[in-house]
Design a protein around this motif. Structure first.
Motif, mmCIF file in Angstrom:
data_model
loop_
_atom_site.group_PDB
_atom_site.id
_atom_site.type_symbol
_atom_site.label_atom_id
_atom_site.label_comp_id
_atom_site.label_asym_id
_atom_site.label_seq_id
_atom_site.Cartn_x
_atom_site.Cartn_y
_atom_site.Cartn_z
ATOM 1 N N VAL A 109 -4.607 10.800 6.030
ATOM 2 C CA VAL A 109 -5.230 9.515 6.306
ATOM 3 C C VAL A 109 -6.469 9.092 5.499
ATOM 4 N N ALA A 110 -7.156 9.862 4.197
ATOM 5 C CA ALA A 110 -7.602 9.282 3.378
ATOM 6 C C ALA A 110 -7.729 8.516 2.426
ATOM 7 N N VAL A 111 -8.286 7.449 2.143
ATOM 8 C CA VAL A 111 -8.275 6.406 1.416
ATOM 9 C C VAL A 111 -9.494 6.294 0.289
ATOM 10 N N ALA A 112 -10.596 6.693 0.658
ATOM 11 C CA ALA A 112 -11.849 7.249 -0.165
ATOM 12 C C ALA A 112 -13.272 8.130 -0.111
ATOM 13 N N LYS A 134 -8.022 5.907 7.156
ATOM 14 C CA LYS A 134 -7.287 4.469 7.384
ATOM 15 C C LYS A 134 -7.147 5.288 8.939
ATOM 16 N N ASN A 135 -7.750 3.910 10.265
ATOM 17 C CA ASN A 135 -7.247 4.264 11.496
ATOM 18 C C ASN A 135 -7.003 5.723 12.264
ATOM 19 N N ALA A 136 -8.024 6.536 11.862
ATOM 20 C CA ALA A 136 -8.282 7.742 12.497
ATOM 21 C C ALA A 136 -9.839 7.909 12.412
ATOM 22 N N VAL A 137 -10.657 9.268 13.023
ATOM 23 C CA VAL A 137 -11.958 9.324 12.871
ATOM 24 C C VAL A 137 -12.265 11.093 12.793
ATOM 25 N N ILE A 138 -11.968 11.726 12.453
ATOM 26 C CA ILE A 138 -12.583 13.156 12.507
ATOM 27 C C ILE A 138 -14.014 13.843 12.784
ATOM 28 N N VAL A 343 -13.169 -1.382 3.253
ATOM 29 C CA VAL A 343 -12.526 -0.648 1.640
ATOM 30 C C VAL A 343 -11.895 -1.411 1.259
ATOM 31 N N ASN A 344 -11.579 -1.746 0.285
ATOM 32 C CA ASN A 344 -10.398 -2.032 -1.164
ATOM 33 C C ASN A 344 -10.092 -2.765 0.149
ATOM 34 N N GLY A 345 -11.037 -4.146 0.702
ATOM 35 C CA GLY A 345 -10.079 -5.267 1.231
ATOM 36 C C GLY A 345 -8.909 -4.742 2.864
#
Length: 463
Positions: A109-112, A134-138, A343-345
């Motif tokens: 799910v990592a984006v940056a 992306k659409n996930a909370v840790i 983030v990134n659009g």
């Protein structure tokens, strides 16, 4: 018919022989222990017949979800290539903290990500770590102390007051600030936070309301503090139109107390059950925001953050009243939280575990140690850092190492050199435990600009 609800009772009602039975038994056992079995079966039948009508319900919503669209529990595999990242002050950061960031960047799910110059090793994500997903909370990406934050109030009082009225100021902090697990104010204050729906609709949070009420306006142990000190406003164009120069300030650092800790513990457990990960990264388990638990955690997390703010409001209101003065400025920010941010659009969830939000023009306060200045900052909105900055100086030595390395007499000598009075505080919070804040600030000049400083003079911590 026995009093305890069993799986065969649900099968008789028509429940499918799948995980919905386990989910129902778990929810009922957790939140409806005192409800009669006949009543539970009547409600369960209604949910079975029309699960859509129960989506979002505090108790039955999760059961409805298990009937409509069961949460898929599948072993997660890490990516082989890390998502993009940026590290600030890399030479000052221990390798283990970097590896923790690298592991988090391999989550599906990592984006940056980014690592702030005060970073050090934590649980799951490093302290000073920033991660967009992306659409996930840790839950552990937010941290156990949800909404841990800084708050600085500035008063139109001459700084000579710090010496001339030192006895009275020491007394204010000794008698009117409360720390640790057991201290609470004799006179409790009410707050609009307790009228929030989450205290009525989320079963776990409902149970924690009394504790939250008792702990309002108190601070945790460890590195939490309330301090009197000297504010030096250096920016002519500051937001409050204050003349540059020195003022008395009150700085507090604390979070959401037992409320946040219990929310973190509960939803971390749920995340690990729903998101099996390789053992070394299991603490990075996430909740999908499209699930009942993900949505519920998001609401609970935001409540805990607002409660942390309410605690600081109460602390500063009590002190302002005792000072007989109204603040002319207030700066505050979370540093253990998750935000929805582009983030990134695309909209992502940005976790800042020990990092300060630093969007363009956003104000914050980055403390040093009890003998080093903190910095009042304005964010520069740096995209590479995911619009973040450090949350402090960062630890140089662990708590255990401090106890091995330093003595009380060394700490007293350091405090005397900097003319700081300490009430409470242990060896594990020695000023020498922290990195050089000047170096940390030098390593984030592209993230924030300084508009003033705060130098501690009277410090109160847990005993």
């Amino acid at each position: 018919m026995g009093n305890k609800l069993r799986g065969k009772d649900l099968i008789k009602l028509g429940f499918p022989k799948n995980n919905s039975i386990n989910v129902t038994l778990s929810q009922v056992n957790r939140y409806q222990k005192k409800i009669k079995k006949e009543h539970i079966l009547t409600e369960a039948k209604k949910v079975l017949l029309d699960p859509e009508a129960y989506q979002g319900d505090s108790v039955w919503g999760k059961i409805a979800e298990s009937l409509l669209k069961p949460v898929e529990v599948k072993k997660q595999v890490l990516k082989t290539i890390r998502s993009p990242f940026h590290i600030y002050g890399e030479n000052e950061i221990e390798e283990q903290a970097k590896y923790q960031l690298f592991d988090s960047l391999k989550l599906p799910v990592a984006v940056a990500g980014a690592l702030m110059p005060d970073a050090h090793t934590g649980y799951g994500m490093p302290i000073g770590g920033v991660l967009a997903t992306k659409n996930a909370v840790i839950p552990y990406g937010v941290g156990v102390d949800i909404g841990c934050r800084m708050c600085l109030t500035i008063y139109p009082i001459k700084i000579s007051y710090l010496k001339g009225k030192k006895h009275q100021l020491v007394n204010i902090l000794s008698e009117h600030t409360k720390f640790g697990m057991y201290e609470t104010h004799k006179i409790k204050h009410d707050h609009e936070i307790f009228e929030r729906d989450e205290f009525k609709t989320i079963p776990l949070v409902k149970k924690l309301k009394d504790k939250a009420y008792k702990q309002l306006g108190t601070s945790g142990g460890g590195n939490h503090f309330v301090e009197f000190g000297v504010v030096n406003i250096t920016d002519i164009d500051n937001e409050w139109k204050l003349p540059t120069g020195e003022y008395i300030g009150v700085l507090s650092h604390s979070g959401s107390r037992g409320l946040g800790a219990n929310i973190a513990k509960h939803y971390t457990y749920l995340a690990t059950k729903q998101c099996p990960l390789p053992k070394h990264v299991q603490q990075l388990a996430w909740l999908d925001l499209n699930t009942h638990d993900g949505q519920e955690y998001w609401l609970a997390m935001n409540l805990a953050g607002d409660y942390a703010q309410a605690c600081h409001d109460d602390i500063h209101a009590r002190i302002a009243k005792l000072l007989g003065s109204k603040p002319v400025a207030k700066i505050e920010n979370h540093h253990n939280f998750a935000w929805k941010q582009e983030v990134n659009g695309e909209e992502c969830i940005v976790h800042r575990k020990g990092a300060t939000p630093a969007a363009k023009g956003e104000l914050g306060i980055i403390p040093g140690s009890m003998t080093a200045p903190g910095f009042i900052v304005r964010g520069l909105g740096n995209i590479k850092s995911l619009q973040s900055a450090s949350h402090g100086a960062g630890r140089l030595h662990s708590r255990r190492k401090c106890k091995e390395k330093f003595t009380q007499s060394e700490i007293k000598k350091e405090l005397k050199t900097h003319e700081v009075t300490l009430i409470g505080g242990g060896i594990d919070e020695a000023p020498m435990a922290y990195k050089n804040i000047e170096k940390v600030m030098a390593n984030q000049q592209e993230l924030v600009e300084t508009i003033g400083t705060f130098t501690p003079k009277i410090v109160r911590m847990d005993k």
